[in-house]
Design an enzyme around this catalytic site. Structure first.
Site, mmCIF file in Angstrom:
data_model
loop_
_atom_site.group_PDB
_atom_site.id
_atom_site.type_symbol
_atom_site.label_atom_id
_atom_site.label_comp_id
_atom_site.label_asym_id
_atom_site.label_seq_id
_atom_site.Cartn_x
_atom_site.Cartn_y
_atom_site.Cartn_z
ATOM 1 N N GLU A 1 0.881 -1.174 0.000
ATOM 2 C CA GLU A 1 0.000 0.000 0.000
ATOM 3 C C GLU A 1 0.912 1.215 0.000
ATOM 4 O O GLU A 1 1.792 1.332 0.851
ATOM 5 C CB GLU A 1 -0.923 -0.017 1.219
ATOM 6 C CG GLU A 1 -1.867 -1.233 1.269
ATOM 7 C CD GLU A 1 -2.720 -1.423 0.010
ATOM 8 O OE1 GLU A 1 -3.028 -0.427 -0.671
ATOM 9 O OE2 GLU A 1 -3.053 -2.582 -0.306
ATOM 10 N N CYS B 1 -1.505 8.818 4.311
ATOM 11 C CA CYS B 1 -1.558 8.485 2.892
ATOM 12 C C CYS B 1 -2.893 8.926 2.308
ATOM 13 O O CYS B 1 -3.016 9.194 1.126
ATOM 14 C CB CYS B 1 -1.369 6.997 2.693
ATOM 15 S SG CYS B 1 -2.400 6.052 3.808
HETATM 16 P P1 NAD Z 1 9.217 5.157 2.673
HETATM 17 O O1 NAD Z 1 8.909 4.548 1.366
HETATM 18 O O2 NAD Z 1 10.269 6.179 2.739
HETATM 19 O O3 NAD Z 1 9.640 3.996 3.707
HETATM 20 C C1 NAD Z 1 8.811 2.890 3.958
HETATM 21 C C2 NAD Z 1 9.675 1.766 4.483
HETATM 22 O O4 NAD Z 1 10.499 1.278 3.419
HETATM 23 C C3 NAD Z 1 10.634 2.175 5.603
HETATM 24 O O5 NAD Z 1 10.720 1.138 6.550
HETATM 25 C C4 NAD Z 1 11.930 2.342 4.856
HETATM 26 O O6 NAD Z 1 13.073 2.217 5.679
HETATM 27 C C5 NAD Z 1 11.826 1.198 3.876
HETATM 28 N N1 NAD Z 1 12.715 1.268 2.724
HETATM 29 C C6 NAD Z 1 13.072 2.363 2.008
HETATM 30 N N2 NAD Z 1 13.888 1.992 0.985
HETATM 31 C C7 NAD Z 1 14.033 0.643 1.070
HETATM 32 C C8 NAD Z 1 14.750 -0.324 0.304
HETATM 33 N N3 NAD Z 1 15.453 0.027 -0.757
HETATM 34 N N4 NAD Z 1 14.681 -1.623 0.687
HETATM 35 C C9 NAD Z 1 13.928 -2.001 1.742
HETATM 36 N N5 NAD Z 1 13.236 -1.125 2.504
HETATM 37 C C10 NAD Z 1 13.281 0.180 2.161
HETATM 38 O O7 NAD Z 1 7.834 5.699 3.265
HETATM 39 P P2 NAD Z 1 7.575 6.520 4.612
HETATM 40 O O8 NAD Z 1 8.112 7.897 4.441
HETATM 41 O O9 NAD Z 1 7.947 5.757 5.819
HETATM 42 O O10 NAD Z 1 5.975 6.572 4.602
HETATM 43 C C11 NAD Z 1 5.275 7.506 3.850
HETATM 44 C C12 NAD Z 1 4.743 6.904 2.578
HETATM 45 O O11 NAD Z 1 3.920 5.785 2.902
HETATM 46 C C13 NAD Z 1 3.830 7.856 1.828
HETATM 47 O O12 NAD Z 1 4.093 7.748 0.453
HETATM 48 C C14 NAD Z 1 2.431 7.362 2.154
HETATM 49 O O13 NAD Z 1 1.462 7.688 1.194
HETATM 50 C C15 NAD Z 1 2.671 5.894 2.253
HETATM 51 N N6 NAD Z 1 1.642 5.241 3.065
HETATM 52 C C16 NAD Z 1 0.666 4.544 2.415
HETATM 53 C C17 NAD Z 1 -0.344 3.929 3.137
HETATM 54 C C18 NAD Z 1 -1.415 3.173 2.442
HETATM 55 O O14 NAD Z 1 -2.144 2.438 3.105
HETATM 56 N N7 NAD Z 1 -1.576 3.304 1.138
HETATM 57 C C19 NAD Z 1 -0.365 4.048 4.520
HETATM 58 C C20 NAD Z 1 0.659 4.757 5.150
HETATM 59 C C21 NAD Z 1 1.656 5.354 4.410
#
Ligand code: NAD
Length: 541
Positions: free
Chosen positions: A293, A327
């Site tokens: 998501e 989000c």
């Molecule tokens: P992010 O993508 O920066 O990080 C999410 C996770 O991915 C973190 O644990 C991060 O350390 C990890 N990560 C990043 N690069 C990685 C890689 N190369 N390999 C493995 N893991 C990696 O997101 P964020 O800033 O924590 O959260 C915000 C984002 O999440 C926004 O885009 C928001 O819309 C989305 N979000 C979506 C929902 C939904 O249900 N659709 C809910 C909450 C947040």
């Protein structure tokens, strides 16, 4: 072994406490907040049930007061990811063989612990580390997480109860096995409940898990782990690792037993992970399940028949609660010219009264954004508006990171409906408004549907039933969660299963049976009570 067919207690949504002045919950969470803020915790990883400390201590600072240190987390590396996989593999057999009622009992007890003795602790931790006001913390880290745990136990039972037909002399059964390997849960900063749901949902279905939270959520993630241990989660079922995403990913995605990714975060990261997995299919024993998501560019569309005050209230709550870092946060609004003056007046009146500051002061509606990177990115968008002739800032726009990462709730008026802040996810308190000619409603529907690549949430405000019905139909692919006369945020587990399409994710609906189905690999068992003993069929006679 018991012979009863037990059923999980029927789930009910956790009541939201209101923390009003004079309430006992207000006093006790304040005390817990002060206690946590005055301490410096040393937060371990949890691998195979052991607390793991390392030489690399990374400080944890509240976003609203970044000079303060509330703790350190023990940063891991690739070797910890390897150990976590070993622990998950070791724990798998006995966990998968445990009866589902015993597994459910652990998660139901965890829900009760959060509802009771851990409520203040997890709420205060979320207020401190993610800079949520008490209400935002309560609906997330207490209520939503409790709901995920209780409702998912119920959904698990519904899945297990779904059995095929049998014909005479046979008995067909469906055995809902866990996946053939381990699951990797990668969680975002913005919801403690999501951080708790992504590892526990697959675990509930008998899987063992490597969980990598966002760095900026580790402080509250550790409380979830404490609760799960207290609730009796066996060692190695969920292994919590704090290392750089790509470093953990490199170990996980090169392992033959990698069986599933449960991800929530940004769209680009998810796309990159999917591509990595796709390029390594020959490495894996099975086709990994991929559930993700991701981002949103969520809309509010007002029709000329809408109630202007309801629209402006939805804009303020929908766009600015938790600083727009949901989000589902409204970040683009389409308002008919006939209603704009009135809506603009209400926005001005209300935004004048909105207070911003530390969550310690309960009168603050807006707190800080998560970290300096987010602050700089959001400020960059605001600066872009200031230097553009296609848009202007009509409210807010001030950014100050001297004490905490504070950004005023900002409303942008765009002349161009394709202006960058109408299209891209900013993930901050910035709402862009486009005023349309009410005679061109079909054109605006087209804009809503096609302006961004996302399709997470959206809302229509109208009194005209024909319009509501028409809009709901025309925008059927524009949002996975669609709201009529309500703000597009605040989905409740069991009531509004959550997830979006297009670039917003796989739409497997967190908090529903659909999500849990992804964590099982069913085996059909056919038993014949009268095995044939002659190969010849009657027609051959
Ligand atoms: P992010 O993508 O920066 O990080 C999410 C996770 O991915 C973190 O644990 C991060 O350390 C990890 N990560 C990043 N690069 C990685 C890689 N190369 N390999 C493995 N893991 C990696 O997101 P964020 O800033 O924590 O959260 C915000 C984002 O999440 C926004 O885009 C928001 O819309 C989305 N979000 C979506 C929902 C939904 O249900 N659709 C809910 C909450 C947040």
């Amino acid at each position: 072994m018991s012979n009863g067919i037990f059923t999980v207690p029927a789930p009910v949504n956790e009541p939201v406490l209101d923390y009003s002045v004079g309430s006992s919950e207000r006093e006790s969470v304040k005390l817990e907040f002060e206690k946590q803020k005055s301490e410096v915790s040393d937060i371990p990883m949890y691998i195979g049930g052991e607390e793991v400390f390392t030489e690399e201590k990374v400080s944890i600072n509240p976003p609203f007061e970044h000079a303060t240190i509330i703790g350190h987390y023990n940063k891991g590396n690739a070797s910890h990811a390897t150990k976590a996989i070993e622990a998950a593999t070791k724990a798998k057999k006995s966990w998968a063989n445990m009866s589902h009622t015993d597994r459910a009992a652990i998660f139901l007890r965890a829900a009760d612990l959060i509802s009771g003795p851990y409520r203040d602790k997890i709420n205060a931790a979320t207020m401190l580390c993610q800079s949520k006001n008490i209400y935002q913390a309560e609906i997330d880290s207490a209520c939503e997480l409790i709901d995920f745990l209780r409702f998912n136990c119920h959904f698990m039972e519904l899945i297990y109860a779904d059995q095929p037909l049998s014909s005479s002399e046979t008995w067909n059964r469906m055995d809902y096995r866990p996946l053939d390997g381990f699951v990797f849960a990668v969680t975002p900063f913005n919801f403690t409940a999501i951080a708790g749901n992504l590892p526990t949902a697959p675990a509930m279905m008998g899987n063992t898990v490597i969980w990598k939270p966002a760095d900026s959520q580790i402080y509250s993630a550790a409380v979830i782990m404490e609760v799960l241990i207290e609730a009796g989660l066996p060692k190695g079922v969920i292994n919590l690792v704090y290392a750089d995403g790509p470093e953990v990913g490199d170990i996980v995605f090169n392992h033959a037993d990698f069986a599933g990714l449960h991800f929530t975060g940004s769209t680009q990261v998810f796309k990159d992970l999917w591509k990595t997995i796709g390029s390594k299919l020959d490495v894996y024993k099975s086709y990994p399940r991929i559930v993700g998501e991701t981002g949103g560019k969520d809309f509010i569309l007002a029709h000329q028949s809408a109630d202007p005050k309801a629209v402006s209230t939805a804009m303020i709550r929908g766009a600015f609660e938790f600083q727009g870092q949901k989000c589902s946060a409204a970040s683009r609004a389409y308002i008919p010219a006939t209603l704009w003056d009135e809506i603009n007046k209400y926005l001005a009146e209300d935004l004048k009264t909105v207070k911003m500051g530390s969550p310690e002061d309960f009168s603050n509606f807006i707190n800080a954004v998560i970290d300096e990177r987010a602050f700089d990115k959001i400020e960059g968008y605001i600066e872009m508006v200031k230097s553009s002739t296609d848009a202007e800032i009509i409210f807010g726009g001030k950014c100050d990171k001297s004490i905490g990462y504070f950004i005023e709730p900002t409303v942008v008026l765009a002349k161009d409906p394709q202006f960058v802040t109408m299209k891209e996810e900013i993930f901050g308190p910035v709402l862009t408004v486009y005023i349309y000619d009410e005679k061109e409603y079909d054109k605006v529907l087209q804009l809503v549907d096609t302006t961004s690549s996302y399709a997470l949430t959206g809302a229509i405000f109208a009194k005209d039933r024909e319009v509501i019905s028409y809009t709901t139909r025309e925008l059927s692919q524009a949002a996975g969660n669609f709201y009529v006369n309500d703000k597009p945020t605040g989905a409740v587990v069991g009531q509004q299963p959550f997830g979006g399409g297009r670039a917003s994710g796989t739409n497997d609906k967190a908090g529903s049976m659909m999500n849990l189905l992804r964590w099982t690999s069913p085996r059909n068992i056919k038993e014949n009570f009268n095995s044939p003993i002659d190969y010849r069929y009657p027609f051959m006679g």
